[in-house]
Design a protein around this motif. Structure first.
Motif, PDB file in Angstrom:
ATOM      1  N   ASN A 101    -125.287   0.765 129.077  1.00  0.00           N
ATOM      2  CA  ASN A 101    -125.321   1.387 130.384  1.00  0.00           C
ATOM      3  C   ASN A 101    -126.697   1.969 130.672  1.00  0.00           C
ATOM      4  N   LYS A 102    -127.247   2.630 129.667  1.00  0.00           N
ATOM      5  CA  LYS A 102    -128.579   3.240 129.795  1.00  0.00           C
ATOM      6  C   LYS A 102    -129.624   2.169 130.078  1.00  0.00           C
ATOM      7  N   VAL A 103    -129.594   1.100 129.269  1.00  0.00           N
ATOM      8  CA  VAL A 103    -130.584   0.035 129.445  1.00  0.00           C
ATOM      9  C   VAL A 103    -130.488  -0.559 130.844  1.00  0.00           C
ATOM     10  N   ALA A 105    -129.317   0.883 133.587  1.00  0.00           N
ATOM     11  CA  ALA A 105    -129.791   1.834 134.590  1.00  0.00           C
ATOM     12  C   ALA A 105    -131.316   1.854 134.616  1.00  0.00           C
ATOM     13  N   GLN A 106    -131.939   1.796 133.447  1.00  0.00           N
ATOM     14  CA  GLN A 106    -133.398   1.795 133.399  1.00  0.00           C
ATOM     15  C   GLN A 106    -133.964   0.546 134.060  1.00  0.00           C
TER      16      GLN A 106
END
Lengths: 146, 257
Positions: A101-103, A105-106
């Motif tokens: 999810n983080k990747v 979003a980035q």
């Protein structure tokens, strides 16, 4: 043990519920509410429960092997183990998901930045045309041809 | 807007000169962001400034864009300081920056000290330079007693783990060279990342150096670590530091140049 209730009653209930669990999991997989890879643990333990609900001696054998005086306690132990394992699996899945999810979003942030840069470049010269109208008409034209 | 943008983007495409990026993670920093951007730009206008707006709910994004000084990346969801800063590292790596400096959006880090950190990286004194609020003799800024104790504990713990003396693990005022940036763009923890990163870097044989920087009282916003969350924070961070230390080294031969 010699009291009024039927000692087999608990076995019927155990069989019914463990079957129900198994069938519900299969149903959820069929409806694609659970993915196969995440259902393995559930299926495994529901089969184990079905096994023990038929084979009552099995529980006695296991509890005497483990040195547990009260056989139903062995059942609770297996149950707890199942819950623990499944929860640990969930924690692993959640960690993996939040990482991905983080990747994502980035990447969205970075791509959005690049997109805005390109848009500005496109619009700089004249700003005479509004984007969107032309590609749209082109699209519908192609649709008509077909 | 457009011509100004081009003026900023132009030097990017040229070579030779050192490309330096100032990364400012910002979550609801509308109070301070404009003044901070002006100050950084005034300090040295050749630096590229990148604001990572971490899904702020206030006017941070609009104000940062309106300043016309900074590039602004807005994250679609709030990732926390670690995820935001790492976005900046990714940007720096993809755009070939030699040095990037991380600066908090709340104005806690004095703009006048940026050059010191960057110069130390440019002169290759270390891969990562950390601006520390502590100094051998005097204490820079007044910090709460508990926070100071926690920081002391980090210092001791991290010395045990990686044998490097870092006094201010919580400082988010750091400058990185391109090698450290490439590494951290791929490996950066999410919440309360700073102390863990020290271990991660030490473990992977990056050279770290601290320099005393006069810290300011925060100009706005709130600390990412409220006192009430202290025990959770300490436990989480100490665990993360320990795990970072016992994990196997990530860097293999191809990256270690």
């Amino acid at each position: 043990m010699t009291s009024a209730f039927n000692p087999n009653q608990v076995q019927y209930i155990a069989i019914a519920f463990s079957w129900l669990l198994f069938v519900v999991i299969l149903y959820l997989i069929r409806k694609r509410r659970i993915k196969e890879e995440y259902s393995l643990m559930w299926l495994l333990f529901s089969l184990l429960f079905i096994g023990f609900s038929f084979w009552r001696r099995g529980l006695d054998i296991i509890s005497s092997f483990l040195g547990i005086a009260y056989p139903p306690a062995a059942l609770f132990m297996i149950l707890l183990m199942a819950v623990f394992l499944i929860m640990i699996e969930f924690s692993m899945i959640i960690s993996k998901l939040s990482d991905r999810n983080k990747v994502l979003a980035q990447e969205i942030g970075l791509l959005h930045f690049e997109l805005n840069k390109l848009k500005r470049k496109l619009h700089k010269p004249g700003k005479e045309k509004k984007q969107g109208t032309k590609p749209q008409s082109g699209n519908s034209g192609a649709g008509v041809k077909k | 807007m457009a011509p100004n943008r081009r003026a900023i983007n132009k030097p990017m495409k040229q070579k030779t000169t050192n490309k330096i990026l100032i990364i400012i993670p910002a979550y609801n920093e509308a109070e301070t962001i404009s003044a901070l951007l002006q100050a950084v730009h005034k300090e040295n206008s050749t630096w590229d400034i990148l604001v990572i707006n971490d899904a702020s709910t206030d006017a941070t994004e609009e104000l940062a864009r309106a300043s016309m000084i900074a590039r602004v990346i807005t994250l679609p969801i709030n990732l926390g300081i670690g995820g935001a800063v790492q976005t900046g590292f990714k940007y720096a790596v993809r755009n070939g920056y030699q040095v990037a400096l991380q600066l908090d959006g709340d104005g806690q880090h004095p703009v006048s000290e940026i050059n010191k950190l960057i110069t130390m990286v440019l002169e290759d004194e270390a891969d990562v330079v950390i601006g520390s609020r502590f100094n051998k003799k005097k204490n820079g800024v007044k910090t709460h007693f508990l926070r100071r104790t926690g920081i002391k504990l980090f210092e001791w713990f991290s010395f045990m783990l990686i044998r490097q003396q870092i006094t201010d693990h919580t400082s988010g005022f750091r400058a990185y060279n391109s090698r450290a940036l490439a590494f951290l763009a791929e490996n950066y923890p999410t919440d309360f990342p700073e102390p863990e990163v020290v271990i991660l870097l030490g473990k992977n044989n990056f050279r770290m150096k601290e320099t005393f920087t006069q810290m300011l009282e925060r100009q706005g916003g709130v600390s990412s670590i409220p006192i009430a969350k202290g025990p959770y924070y300490m436990f989480k961070v100490l665990l993360a530091m320990f795990m970072a230390a016992i994990r196997s080294r990530i860097i293999h031969n191809e990256t270690a140049s």
